[in-house]
Design an enzyme around this catalytic site. Structure first.
Site, PDB file in Angstrom:
ATOM      1  N   HIS A   1     -33.393  65.361-106.305  1.00  0.00           N
ATOM      2  CA  HIS A   1     -32.513  64.233-106.624  1.00  0.00           C
ATOM      3  C   HIS A   1     -31.103  64.473-106.083  1.00  0.00           C
ATOM      4  CE1 HIS A   1     -30.514  61.675-109.983  1.00  0.00           C
ATOM      5  NE2 HIS A   1     -30.969  60.860-109.046  1.00  0.00           N
TER       6      HIS A   1
ATOM      7  N   HIS B   1     -22.712  58.452-104.865  1.00  0.00           N
ATOM      8  CA  HIS B   1     -23.453  57.739-105.910  1.00  0.00           C
ATOM      9  C   HIS B   1     -22.623  56.638-106.555  1.00  0.00           C
ATOM     10  CE1 HIS B   1     -25.029  57.000-109.982  1.00  0.00           C
ATOM     11  NE2 HIS B   1     -26.198  57.192-109.418  1.00  0.00           N
TER      12      HIS B   1
HETATM   13  O1  G3P Z   1     -33.802  57.039-106.646  1.00  0.00           O
HETATM   14  C1  G3P Z   1     -33.991  57.410-107.959  1.00  0.00           C
HETATM   15  C2  G3P Z   1     -32.686  57.687-108.674  1.00  0.00           C
HETATM   16  O2  G3P Z   1     -31.849  58.383-107.817  1.00  0.00           O
HETATM   17  C3  G3P Z   1     -32.011  56.449-109.176  1.00  0.00           C
HETATM   18  O3  G3P Z   1     -30.975  56.714-110.057  1.00  0.00           O
HETATM   19  O4  G3P Z   1     -28.605  56.725-110.657  1.00  0.00           O
HETATM   20  O5  G3P Z   1     -29.597  58.763-109.740  1.00  0.00           O
HETATM   21  O6  G3P Z   1     -29.191  56.838-108.293  1.00  0.00           O
HETATM   22  P1  G3P Z   1     -29.528  57.278-109.651  1.00  0.00           P
HETATM   23 CA    CA Z   2     -30.144  57.756-106.345  1.00  0.00          CA
END
Ligand code: G3P
Ligand code: CA
Length: 250
Positions: free
Chosen positions: A17, A59
């Protein structure tokens, strides 16, 4: 350009992630290096547009949390964003880490044979142009590569624009809770997959999505017991902050 072949993205069992989970500053090349160190074949990152339309990794809507700068990302040019320290907030070992462009990350991923899931994360009010420009830049950067990047987004308008611009790139519809009309959305956007918050998935929905021929990814899975249960339900990939969640394989 031909339509994408279904299953065009390999969907490894684990996906790092925001590059390297929580072990390194998110959405930086240092994060991707951490993912590689743990043997990951794939990572996810968040991509938006600078004021001068360069695709870069971040992000949030502002640079405040993950850099030494302040203010709205959409108001900054790439030259201004490049001056920021995107690593020091995570500790001295990462001080001076750059806030990367998509091109920087593509160079790293292509050299290391790392698969990339690009989450199109538009700044407010820039959904369609972000979908279009990210798709065009991804197609350019990965031209001739053995595996394409996978485009995903919570924003249907961004995915639609990506589909119109570069139909051959694989796409995934990203959601927290799976909407009742998921079949229609996936069909309209010609997606290869659905990505959802693992807390909202049921065994029945997982079975239906797989039976309909789609890949299924859950985020953000940080508990080994959840990981085992989701894989037993047929989930293909787990996007995780914990690079030690499972042995990286497949
Ligand atoms: O792509 C899955 C996840 O990354 C979505 O949530 O908030 O971490 O971008 P976020
Ligand atoms: Ca993401």
């Amino acid at each position: 350009m031909p339509q994408h072949p279904k299953q065009a993205w390999p969907y490894p069992e684990v996906v790092a992630h925001r590059g390297g989970g929580t072990l390194a500053p998110e959405n930086t090349v240092a994060g991707f290096r951490e993912g590689m160190r743990y043997g990951y074949r794939a990572a996810e990152c968040d991509v938006k547009l600078s004021a001068d339309n360069v695709c870069f990794l971040l992000h949030d809507d502002t640079v405040d949390r993950t850099s030494n700068g302040k203010g709205a990302a959409r108001a900054k040019t790439m030259a201004e964003l490049s001056q920021l320290d995107a690593g020091g907030w995570k500790g001295g070992a990462f001080a001076g880490e750059a806030l990367p462009t998509l091109a920087n990350v593509a160079a790293y991923c292509l050299a290391q044979r790392m698969l990339l899931n690009i989450e199109i994360k538009p700044c407010p009010g820039r959904f369609e142009e972000t979908g279009r420009l990210v798709a065009q830049e991804a197609a350019r950067l990965w031209a001739g590569a053995s595996a394409p990047p996978l485009l995903s987004s919570f924003e249907i308008d961004a995915l639609r624009a990506a589909q119109a611009a570069e139909p051959a790139l694989p796409r995934a519809f990203l959601c927290e809770e799976i909407p009742a009309n998921w079949r229609a959305i996936l069909a309209e956007l010609d997606c290869v997959a659905l990505h959802c918050d693992h807390k909202t998935l049921t065994e029945e929905l997982a079975r239906d999505i797989k039976a309909a021929g789609y890949q299924l990814l859950c985020y953000t899975v940080n508990d080994p017991a959840d990981a085992r249960r989701l894989l037993a339900w047929g989930v293909d990939s787990l996007c995780t902050d914990r690079l030690d969640l499972l042995p990286a394989r497949g």
